[in-house]
Design a protein around this motif. Sequence first.
Motif, PDB file in Angstrom:
ATOM      1  N   MET A 227       0.538  -1.264  -0.142  1.00 47.79           N
ATOM      2  CA  MET A 227      -0.125  -0.315  -0.309  1.00 47.79           C
ATOM      3  C   MET A 227       0.299   1.190  -0.160  1.00 47.79           C
ATOM      4  O   MET A 227       2.332   1.336   0.266  1.00 47.79           O
ATOM      5  CB  MET A 227      -0.861   0.401   1.281  1.00 47.79           C
ATOM      6  N   GLY A 228      -0.015   2.694  -1.045  1.00 51.99           N
ATOM      7  CA  GLY A 228       1.450   3.239  -0.833  1.00 51.99           C
ATOM      8  C   GLY A 228       0.340   4.768   0.164  1.00 51.99           C
ATOM      9  O   GLY A 228       0.942   4.341   0.965  1.00 51.99           O
ATOM     10  N   MET A 229       0.878   6.411  -0.585  1.00 51.90           N
ATOM     11  CA  MET A 229      -0.051   7.469   0.380  1.00 51.90           C
ATOM     12  C   MET A 229      -1.081   6.927   0.579  1.00 51.90           C
ATOM     13  O   MET A 229      -1.601   7.351   1.666  1.00 51.90           O
ATOM     14  CB  MET A 229       0.601   8.637  -0.802  1.00 51.90           C
ATOM     15  N   THR A 230      -2.107   5.986  -0.306  1.00 51.64           N
ATOM     16  CA  THR A 230      -3.374   5.711   0.420  1.00 51.64           C
ATOM     17  C   THR A 230      -3.392   4.497   0.340  1.00 51.64           C
ATOM     18  O   THR A 230      -2.530   3.756  -0.234  1.00 51.64           O
ATOM     19  CB  THR A 230      -3.940   6.173  -0.512  1.00 51.64           C
ATOM     20  N   PRO A 231      -3.891   3.912   0.611  1.00 50.51           N
ATOM     21  CA  PRO A 231      -4.548   1.718   0.824  1.00 50.51           C
ATOM     22  C   PRO A 231      -5.593   1.386  -0.489  1.00 50.51           C
ATOM     23  O   PRO A 231      -5.462   0.546  -0.803  1.00 50.51           O
ATOM     24  CB  PRO A 231      -5.478   2.283   1.534  1.00 50.51           C
ATOM     25  N   LEU A 232      -4.700   2.788  -2.040  1.00 47.68           N
ATOM     26  CA  LEU A 232      -5.571   1.985  -2.721  1.00 47.68           C
ATOM     27  C   LEU A 232      -4.227   2.097  -3.444  1.00 47.68           C
ATOM     28  O   LEU A 232      -4.927   0.270  -4.557  1.00 47.68           O
ATOM     29  CB  LEU A 232      -5.942   3.130  -3.340  1.00 47.68           C
ATOM     30  N   GLU A 233      -3.211   1.629  -3.002  1.00 46.53           N
ATOM     31  CA  GLU A 233      -2.347   0.831  -3.697  1.00 46.53           C
ATOM     32  C   GLU A 233      -1.770  -0.431  -3.987  1.00 46.53           C
ATOM     33  O   GLU A 233      -2.137  -1.409  -2.150  1.00 46.53           O
ATOM     34  CB  GLU A 233      -0.905   2.057  -3.980  1.00 46.53           C
ATOM     35  N   GLY A 234      -1.571  -1.242  -4.628  1.00 44.91           N
ATOM     36  CA  GLY A 234      -0.975  -3.085  -4.232  1.00 44.91           C
ATOM     37  C   GLY A 234      -0.972  -3.761  -5.071  1.00 44.91           C
ATOM     38  O   GLY A 234      -1.788  -3.820  -6.320  1.00 44.91           O
ATOM     39  N   LEU A 235      -1.904  -5.105  -4.086  1.00 44.32           N
ATOM     40  CA  LEU A 235      -2.357  -6.174  -4.736  1.00 44.32           C
ATOM     41  C   LEU A 235      -4.199  -5.766  -4.443  1.00 44.32           C
ATOM     42  O   LEU A 235      -5.190  -4.537  -4.640  1.00 44.32           O
ATOM     43  CB  LEU A 235      -2.757  -6.856  -3.370  1.00 44.32           C
ATOM     44  N   VAL A 236      -4.508  -7.174  -5.862  1.00 38.21           N
ATOM     45  CA  VAL A 236      -6.687  -6.845  -5.891  1.00 38.21           C
ATOM     46  C   VAL A 236      -6.843  -6.370  -4.411  1.00 38.21           C
ATOM     47  O   VAL A 236      -6.576  -7.554  -3.929  1.00 38.21           O
ATOM     48  CB  VAL A 236      -6.025  -7.125  -7.175  1.00 38.21           C
ATOM     49  N   MET A 237      -7.810  -6.057  -4.265  1.00 45.17           N
ATOM     50  CA  MET A 237      -9.284  -6.278  -3.080  1.00 45.17           C
ATOM     51  C   MET A 237      -9.764  -5.923  -3.645  1.00 45.17           C
ATOM     52  O   MET A 237     -10.250  -6.503  -4.492  1.00 45.17           O
ATOM     53  CB  MET A 237      -8.166  -5.164  -2.620  1.00 45.17           C
ATOM     54  N   GLY A 238     -11.015  -5.823  -2.686  1.00 45.32           N
ATOM     55  CA  GLY A 238     -12.775  -6.033  -2.208  1.00 45.32           C
ATOM     56  C   GLY A 238     -12.938  -5.183  -3.449  1.00 45.32           C
ATOM     57  O   GLY A 238     -13.620  -5.950  -4.260  1.00 45.32           O
ATOM     58  N   THR A 239     -13.335  -4.081  -3.269  1.00 42.95           N
ATOM     59  CA  THR A 239     -13.514  -2.808  -3.784  1.00 42.95           C
ATOM     60  C   THR A 239     -13.040  -1.728  -4.708  1.00 42.95           C
ATOM     61  O   THR A 239     -12.678  -1.201  -4.953  1.00 42.95           O
ATOM     62  CB  THR A 239     -14.076  -2.545  -3.891  1.00 42.95           C
ATOM     63  N   ARG A 240     -11.928  -2.195  -4.203  1.00 41.59           N
ATOM     64  CA  ARG A 240      -9.781  -1.350  -4.916  1.00 41.59           C
ATOM     65  C   ARG A 240      -9.323  -2.249  -5.691  1.00 41.59           C
ATOM     66  O   ARG A 240      -9.019  -3.325  -5.357  1.00 41.59           O
ATOM     67  CB  ARG A 240      -9.086  -0.559  -3.210  1.00 41.59           C
ATOM     68  N   SER A 241      -8.648  -1.506  -6.756  1.00 42.18           N
ATOM     69  CA  SER A 241      -7.825  -1.602  -7.810  1.00 42.18           C
ATOM     70  C   SER A 241      -6.647  -2.024  -7.679  1.00 42.18           C
ATOM     71  O   SER A 241      -6.370  -3.463  -8.264  1.00 42.18           O
ATOM     72  CB  SER A 241      -8.103  -0.956  -8.911  1.00 42.18           C
ATOM     73  N   GLY A 242      -5.803  -1.694  -6.319  1.00 40.62           N
ATOM     74  CA  GLY A 242      -4.248  -1.990  -5.846  1.00 40.62           C
ATOM     75  C   GLY A 242      -4.161  -1.427  -7.579  1.00 40.62           C
ATOM     76  O   GLY A 242      -4.110  -0.294  -8.292  1.00 40.62           O
TER      77      GLY A 242
END
Length: 397
Positions: A227-242
């Motif tokens: 995860m980066g500056m926000t929790p959006l970056e990185g792995l594929v998640m439930g509702t977040r793109s990664g």
Amino acid sequence: MSDHVLVINAGSSSLKYSLIDGASGEAAASGLVERIGEPESRHLHRGPDGETSATLKIASHEDAMRAVISAFEEYGPSFDDIEIVAIGHRVVHGGSRFADPVLIDDELVAAVTELVPLAPLHNPANLEGIRVARQLFPDHPQVAVFDTAFHQTLPPEAYTYAVPLEWRDDHGIRRYGFHGTSHAFVSAEAARVLGRDLGDLNLIVLHLGNGCSATAVRGGVSVETSMGMTPLEGLVMGTRSGDLDPAIHAHLVRELGWTVDKIDRALNHESGLKGIAGDNDFRELTTRRSAGDPHAQLAFDIYCHRLKKYIGAYYAVLGTVDAIVFTAGVGQHSAGVRATTLTGLERLGIHLDPARNNHPTPTTISTPDSPVTILVIPTNEEWQIARETLALLEPHD
């Protein structure tokens, strides 16, 4: 008498709480107030006599906290029987300022308020929980434990984005990382299970819930995280793109006339597994995949492919790996995810034992001769928050 900490996790329309024995990690009670501010709110309380649920109108976090106090009085355990020594608050974003838990005072509240632009969806709710708890428990010490704190050990080459200097210096644009309390707890538990000193271990910890993150831990210290500056970056998640190409934002603005807020909402709430297959409940996706649903199969494949990429990358960062640890809902309960993700990594010394992996309550799921141990360890963020709260309050020579 055991030291009990009331752990509070305030969301924008919810309030989660647990009364934790700091020594054992046992929850004397826990609960959730959700849909705060809506016509019908729900309060679930788990106490000594089991679970109770009520539907009522709760207009604010203050009303929610008063409902929590009433639930303890009515359903137990009574605060007269179990003394609360402190209140620990989960705070999502501590920026680069907070690497440790901090005793809450007006200065701390002001500092967390300044960090709201980095976490506009989370920090305001955390602050409201702090405000209400300070009002209703004025004589109890209260401690902020930050999701980002564990990752403040990242080296500059890991936390620095290749963006203009003024972005970084003037606006705090950098990698912060999240799920820190979970990664800290699971790392320590892995060392305990292995019977080794945490300072001697290299670990890859995979926190896989509705939110997902991977962390490379060297000697108990976070050296890289997804995860980066926000929790959006990185792995594929439930509702977040990664991870995705940042130019997609500009493309959507130019070609479709979308606003930044619309794009932000889509990437945080309508993407990930939900965006691919229409559902972010991994149990439902598993059922659909078993029935031959191609969208569920694609979501599963993308999810595992991204995980495998991060394991390989973090293996390279660490140089050697002693253990890979799966935790949180999907990590603990999906043997299929673990098997699909790790298949093909045998030349890295990662050897999964299928029988152990499919055990109802797995712990060590690697073969006995696997150079890299594979573990499944339940996380306990509430206990970690309670322990860090108590550690801060202990007198030091």
